[in-house]
Design a protein around this motif. Structure first.
Motif, PDB file in Angstrom:
ATOM      1  N   UNK A 120       3.194   6.830   7.739  1.00  0.00           N
ATOM      2  CA  UNK A 120       2.454   6.883   6.686  1.00  0.00           C
ATOM      3  C   UNK A 120       1.230   5.447   7.124  1.00  0.00           C
ATOM      4  N   UNK A 121       0.287   5.861   6.870  1.00  0.00           N
ATOM      5  CA  UNK A 121      -0.952   4.939   7.042  1.00  0.00           C
ATOM      6  C   UNK A 121      -1.074   3.655   6.195  1.00  0.00           C
ATOM      7  N   UNK A 122      -1.476   2.618   6.547  1.00  0.00           N
ATOM      8  CA  UNK A 122      -1.470   1.774   5.503  1.00  0.00           C
ATOM      9  C   UNK A 122      -2.659   1.885   4.569  1.00  0.00           C
ATOM     10  N   UNK A 123      -2.433   1.727   3.391  1.00  0.00           N
ATOM     11  CA  UNK A 123      -3.550   1.810   2.422  1.00  0.00           C
ATOM     12  C   UNK A 123      -4.420   0.517   2.365  1.00  0.00           C
ATOM     13  N   UNK A 124      -5.584   0.712   2.523  1.00  0.00           N
ATOM     14  CA  UNK A 124      -6.715  -0.335   2.393  1.00  0.00           C
ATOM     15  C   UNK A 124      -7.466  -0.162   1.075  1.00  0.00           C
ATOM     16  N   UNK A 125      -8.568  -1.081   0.984  1.00  0.00           N
ATOM     17  CA  UNK A 125      -9.420  -0.845  -0.114  1.00  0.00           C
ATOM     18  C   UNK A 125     -10.588   0.337   0.421  1.00  0.00           C
ATOM     19  N   UNK A 126     -10.504   0.778   1.727  1.00  0.00           N
ATOM     20  CA  UNK A 126     -11.302   1.833   2.110  1.00  0.00           C
ATOM     21  C   UNK A 126     -10.851   3.219   2.307  1.00  0.00           C
ATOM     22  N   UNK A 127      -9.450   3.273   1.875  1.00  0.00           N
ATOM     23  CA  UNK A 127      -8.707   4.531   2.128  1.00  0.00           C
ATOM     24  C   UNK A 127      -9.347   5.455   1.046  1.00  0.00           C
ATOM     25  N   UNK A 128      -9.607   6.561   1.514  1.00  0.00           N
ATOM     26  CA  UNK A 128     -10.155   7.642   0.534  1.00  0.00           C
ATOM     27  C   UNK A 128      -9.109   8.185  -0.580  1.00  0.00           C
ATOM     28  N   UNK A 129      -9.441   7.980  -1.682  1.00  0.00           N
ATOM     29  CA  UNK A 129      -8.171   8.508  -2.429  1.00  0.00           C
ATOM     30  C   UNK A 129      -8.658   9.294  -3.604  1.00  0.00           C
ATOM     31  N   UNK A 130      -9.710   9.087  -4.182  1.00  0.00           N
ATOM     32  CA  UNK A 130     -10.003   9.754  -5.373  1.00  0.00           C
ATOM     33  C   UNK A 130     -10.913  11.114  -5.199  1.00  0.00           C
TER      34      UNK A 130
END
Length: 98
Positions: free
Chosen positions: A1-11
């Motif tokens: 699983x890729x690391x989540x960052x503040x740029x990860x599209x989530x919402x």
């Protein structure tokens, strides 16, 4: 699983609109006017990151202070430019100081 960052599209747009307490139409307008560019899935669905949420909140505060969309866009662009220059300066300092 890729690391989540503040740029990860989530919402999705509905959740993003709730998080920033704005109508979905406002998010679409801000995108149309170039204030942000959310990630688009292969199917074209908008996905907002934490960085996008912060940017929307900043744009909302500026709007609440009476700025028009053109002014908001200019302020956000200048803030982006300032952040980029600060990153470059920090990298140069780090390179110089080894």
């Amino acid at each position: 699983m890729a690391e989540r960052t503040s740029r990860t599209p989530l919402y999705g747009i509905a959740v993003a609109a709730q998080l920033v307490d704005m109508p979905e139409a406002t998010l679409r307008l801000f995108e149309q006017k170039g204030l942000l560019e959310p990630f688009r899935s292969d199917g074209g669905t908008r996905r907002y990151s934490d960085d996008d949420i912060a940017r929307l909140r900043r744009a909302g505060r500026l709007r609440d202070e009476g700025m028009n969309i053109t002014g908001i866009g200019r302020i956000l662009a200048l803030e982006d430019e300032n952040a980029d220059l600060r990153e470059e300066l920090a990298a140069e300092r780090e390179e110089r100081n080894g």
